[in-house]
Design a protein around this motif. Structure first.
Motif, PDB file in Angstrom:
ATOM      1  N   LEU A   1      78.966  65.477  56.536  1.00  0.00           N
ATOM      2  CA  LEU A   1      79.437  66.811  56.166  1.00  0.00           C
ATOM      3  C   LEU A   1      80.446  67.334  57.186  1.00  0.00           C
ATOM      4  N   ASN A   2      80.186  67.121  58.466  1.00  0.00           N
ATOM      5  CA  ASN A   2      81.116  67.565  59.504  1.00  0.00           C
ATOM      6  C   ASN A   2      82.483  66.914  59.354  1.00  0.00           C
ATOM      7  N   ASP A   3      82.491  65.632  58.996  1.00  0.00           N
ATOM      8  CA  ASP A   3      83.765  64.939  58.786  1.00  0.00           C
ATOM      9  C   ASP A   3      84.518  65.498  57.585  1.00  0.00           C
ATOM     10  N   ILE A   4      83.801  65.780  56.504  1.00  0.00           N
ATOM     11  CA  ILE A   4      84.433  66.343  55.315  1.00  0.00           C
ATOM     12  C   ILE A   4      85.035  67.710  55.641  1.00  0.00           C
ATOM     13  N   VAL A   5      84.275  68.547  56.328  1.00  0.00           N
ATOM     14  CA  VAL A   5      84.759  69.876  56.698  1.00  0.00           C
ATOM     15  C   VAL A   5      85.981  69.771  57.609  1.00  0.00           C
ATOM     16  N   ALA A   6      85.930  68.861  58.575  1.00  0.00           N
ATOM     17  CA  ALA A   6      87.056  68.689  59.488  1.00  0.00           C
ATOM     18  C   ALA A   6      88.322  68.280  58.743  1.00  0.00           C
ATOM     19  N   ASN A   7      88.169  67.493  57.684  1.00  0.00           N
ATOM     20  CA  ASN A   7      89.333  67.028  56.933  1.00  0.00           C
ATOM     21  C   ASN A   7      90.056  68.135  56.197  1.00  0.00           C
ATOM     22  N   PHE A   8      89.333  69.221  55.817  1.00  0.00           N
ATOM     23  CA  PHE A   8      90.065  70.293  55.136  1.00  0.00           C
ATOM     24  C   PHE A   8      90.298  71.524  56.021  1.00  0.00           C
ATOM     25  N   THR A   9      89.633  71.611  57.166  1.00  0.00           N
ATOM     26  CA  THR A   9      89.898  72.745  58.053  1.00  0.00           C
ATOM     27  C   THR A   9      91.091  72.510  58.966  1.00  0.00           C
ATOM     28  N   ASP A  10      91.257  71.274  59.437  1.00  0.00           N
ATOM     29  CA  ASP A  10      92.440  70.992  60.258  1.00  0.00           C
ATOM     30  C   ASP A  10      92.848  69.526  60.195  1.00  0.00           C
ATOM     31  N   GLY A  11      92.430  68.845  59.123  1.00  0.00           N
ATOM     32  CA  GLY A  11      92.708  67.414  59.004  1.00  0.00           C
ATOM     33  C   GLY A  11      93.620  67.076  57.839  1.00  0.00           C
ATOM     34  N   ILE A  12      93.374  65.940  57.207  1.00  0.00           N
ATOM     35  CA  ILE A  12      94.319  65.384  56.240  1.00  0.00           C
ATOM     36  C   ILE A  12      94.445  66.194  54.956  1.00  0.00           C
ATOM     37  N   TRP A  13      93.461  67.046  54.639  1.00  0.00           N
ATOM     38  CA  TRP A  13      93.546  67.856  53.417  1.00  0.00           C
ATOM     39  C   TRP A  13      93.919  69.297  53.696  1.00  0.00           C
ATOM     40  N   TYR A  14      94.173  69.641  54.951  1.00  0.00           N
ATOM     41  CA  TYR A  14      94.381  71.036  55.323  1.00  0.00           C
ATOM     42  C   TYR A  14      95.501  71.694  54.512  1.00  0.00           C
TER      43      TYR A  14
ATOM     44  N   ASP B   1      96.443  71.121  51.633  1.00  0.00           N
ATOM     45  CA  ASP B   1      96.164  71.188  50.198  1.00  0.00           C
ATOM     46  C   ASP B   1      95.189  72.295  49.818  1.00  0.00           C
ATOM     47  N   VAL B   2      94.527  72.879  50.801  1.00  0.00           N
ATOM     48  CA  VAL B   2      93.430  73.805  50.499  1.00  0.00           C
ATOM     49  C   VAL B   2      93.900  75.017  49.706  1.00  0.00           C
ATOM     50  N   SER B   3      95.064  75.554  50.024  1.00  0.00           N
ATOM     51  CA  SER B   3      95.545  76.732  49.294  1.00  0.00           C
ATOM     52  C   SER B   3      95.739  76.424  47.815  1.00  0.00           C
ATOM     53  N   SER B   4      96.186  75.219  47.501  1.00  0.00           N
ATOM     54  CA  SER B   4      96.354  74.845  46.096  1.00  0.00           C
ATOM     55  C   SER B   4      95.005  74.634  45.422  1.00  0.00           C
ATOM     56  N   TRP B   5      94.004  74.169  46.173  1.00  0.00           N
ATOM     57  CA  TRP B   5      92.661  74.023  45.603  1.00  0.00           C
ATOM     58  C   TRP B   5      92.135  75.376  45.136  1.00  0.00           C
ATOM     59  N   LYS B   6      92.426  76.432  45.917  1.00  0.00           N
ATOM     60  CA  LYS B   6      91.896  77.763  45.618  1.00  0.00           C
ATOM     61  C   LYS B   6      92.744  78.529  44.612  1.00  0.00           C
ATOM     62  N   ASP B   7      93.869  77.962  44.224  1.00  0.00           N
ATOM     63  CA  ASP B   7      94.762  78.644  43.296  1.00  0.00           C
ATOM     64  C   ASP B   7      94.084  78.798  41.936  1.00  0.00           C
ATOM     65  N   CYS B   8      93.883  80.033  41.504  1.00  0.00           N
ATOM     66  CA  CYS B   8      93.196  80.282  40.230  1.00  0.00           C
ATOM     67  C   CYS B   8      93.544  81.686  39.752  1.00  0.00           C
ATOM     68  N   ASN B   9      94.384  81.782  38.744  1.00  0.00           N
ATOM     69  CA  ASN B   9      94.771  83.081  38.203  1.00  0.00           C
ATOM     70  C   ASN B   9      93.747  83.631  37.222  1.00  0.00           C
ATOM     71  N   ASN B  10      92.906  82.774  36.693  1.00  0.00           N
ATOM     72  CA  ASN B  10      91.955  83.186  35.661  1.00  0.00           C
ATOM     73  C   ASN B  10      90.658  82.388  35.830  1.00  0.00           C
TER      74      ASN B  10
ATOM     75  N   ALA C   1      84.585  68.232  48.844  1.00  0.00           N
ATOM     76  CA  ALA C   1      85.261  69.323  49.543  1.00  0.00           C
ATOM     77  C   ALA C   1      85.884  70.305  48.570  1.00  0.00           C
ATOM     78  N   GLN C   2      86.589  69.790  47.567  1.00  0.00           N
ATOM     79  CA  GLN C   2      87.220  70.665  46.583  1.00  0.00           C
ATOM     80  C   GLN C   2      86.185  71.507  45.848  1.00  0.00           C
ATOM     81  N   GLY C   3      85.068  70.885  45.474  1.00  0.00           N
ATOM     82  CA  GLY C   3      84.013  71.624  44.788  1.00  0.00           C
ATOM     83  C   GLY C   3      83.475  72.756  45.644  1.00  0.00           C
ATOM     84  N   GLY C   4      83.273  72.495  46.936  1.00  0.00           N
ATOM     85  CA  GLY C   4      82.766  73.531  47.836  1.00  0.00           C
ATOM     86  C   GLY C   4      83.752  74.661  48.035  1.00  0.00           C
ATOM     87  N   VAL C   5      85.016  74.326  48.255  1.00  0.00           N
ATOM     88  CA  VAL C   5      86.057  75.339  48.462  1.00  0.00           C
ATOM     89  C   VAL C   5      86.209  76.202  47.206  1.00  0.00           C
TER      90      VAL C   5
END
Length: 287
Positions: free
Chosen positions: A191-204, A206-215, A262-266
């Motif tokens: 879990l720590n590795d997954i979190v690290a990958n989107f907080t400051d790692g290889i998926w960082y 992309d996170v804003s696009s993961w949360k993009d949701c108009n509806n 990670a995407q599911g959690g975010v």
């Protein structure tokens, strides 16, 4: 001695089943990590609402009950939820269309993961209304929504109608292989590795696009489409029925599974923050 209401007793029995050795579900580990990621990203209003809806014995931990919908799906009272854990698409279509695919085996419309996410999101938007009895329904809605956000991000849960075996590999075996081979069976390290990958790692980035949701009502369609695309590209491609999967299959698919967790959690955090934050905003974006 603490007395449990009938509703709380059902939840408690589900918690016992989750804790029991040998229980099988869509990756107990995957759901736990998805919900822990989500809860860590909740804003104060949403965090308070989630804690308020959880039964006392969960000790404020959403992940403690995120597998509950898998445990009760075959109980008589909840048998109607069985078809809500997946979507069957036409073989080889590699697309998701709500009007075509979101139904149960009897053709009842809206009975699939996406329909369930929409339904329980709509229920939770009325969180501030009603009596204590209604609060029990809201607790169930929270648990189902949290679980189904995990399911819709599992690529093989949006798969071909004739598929009967892909879930086993993608549900559990890829995660369990990663835990055994790279993390000494320590879920916290993974879990720590997954979190690290989107907080400051290889998926960082992309996170804003993961949360993009108009509806909030239609965004789950996008998540299901992502899953069937991944299932076609990485789940089914190059695999024949009855074939024993080699190490390179597991190793090449492992990062995809971790990214989907990670995407599911975010995204679960994004939805809960919208639902329990500014209620007017939540209602406006869900119509």
């Amino acid at each position: 001695m603490v007395r449990l209401s009938p509703f709380e007793f059902i939840l408690f029995m589900g918690l016992i089943l989750i804790s029991a050795p040998g229980t099988r579900a869509w990756s107990k580990e995957g759901h736990i990590m998805t919900c822990r990621i989500a809860q860590s990203l909740l804003e104060s209003e949403a965090a308070h609402a989630v804690e308020n809806l959880l039964p006392d014995y969960a000790n404020g931990d959403l992940s403690a009950l995120c597998v509950w919908p898998d445990q009760v799906r075959h109980w008589y009272r909840y048998r109607w939820t069985s078809s809500l854990h997946f979507i069957d698409t036409p073989d080889e279509a590699c697309t998701f269309e709500f009007s075509r695919d979101c139904h149960d085996s009897h053709g009842v419309k809206d009975m699939c993961i996406v329909g369930a996410i929409q339904n329980f999101t709509s229920q939770l938007l009325h969180y501030r209304e009603g009596t204590s009895d209604r609060r029990h329904n809201m607790t169930e809605a929270l648990l189902f929504l949290s679980h189904f956000l995990g399911d819709v991000h599992q690529p093989m849960h949006v798969g071909f109608t004739s598929d009967e075996g892909g879930n086993t590999v993608w549900d559990r075996e890829i995660i369990l292989t990663a835990l055994k081979d790279y993390y000494d069976k320590d879920l916290e390290l993974l879990l720590n590795d997954i979190v690290a990958n989107f907080t400051d790692g290889i998926w960082y980035a992309d996170v804003s696009s993961w949360k993009d949701c108009n509806n909030l009502h239609t965004c789950p369609n996008k998540y299901a489409t992502e899953s069937i695309n991944i299932a076609c590209k990485w789940g089914y491609k190059g695999v024949k029925a009855g074939e024993t999967l080699a190490d390179d299959y597991f190793n090449s698919r492992m990062p995809i599974v971790m990214k989907r967790i990670a995407q599911g959690g975010v995204r679960l955090a994004m939805i809960l923050n919208r639902i329990f934050g500014d209620s007017d905003e939540g209602l406006a974006t869900a119509t």
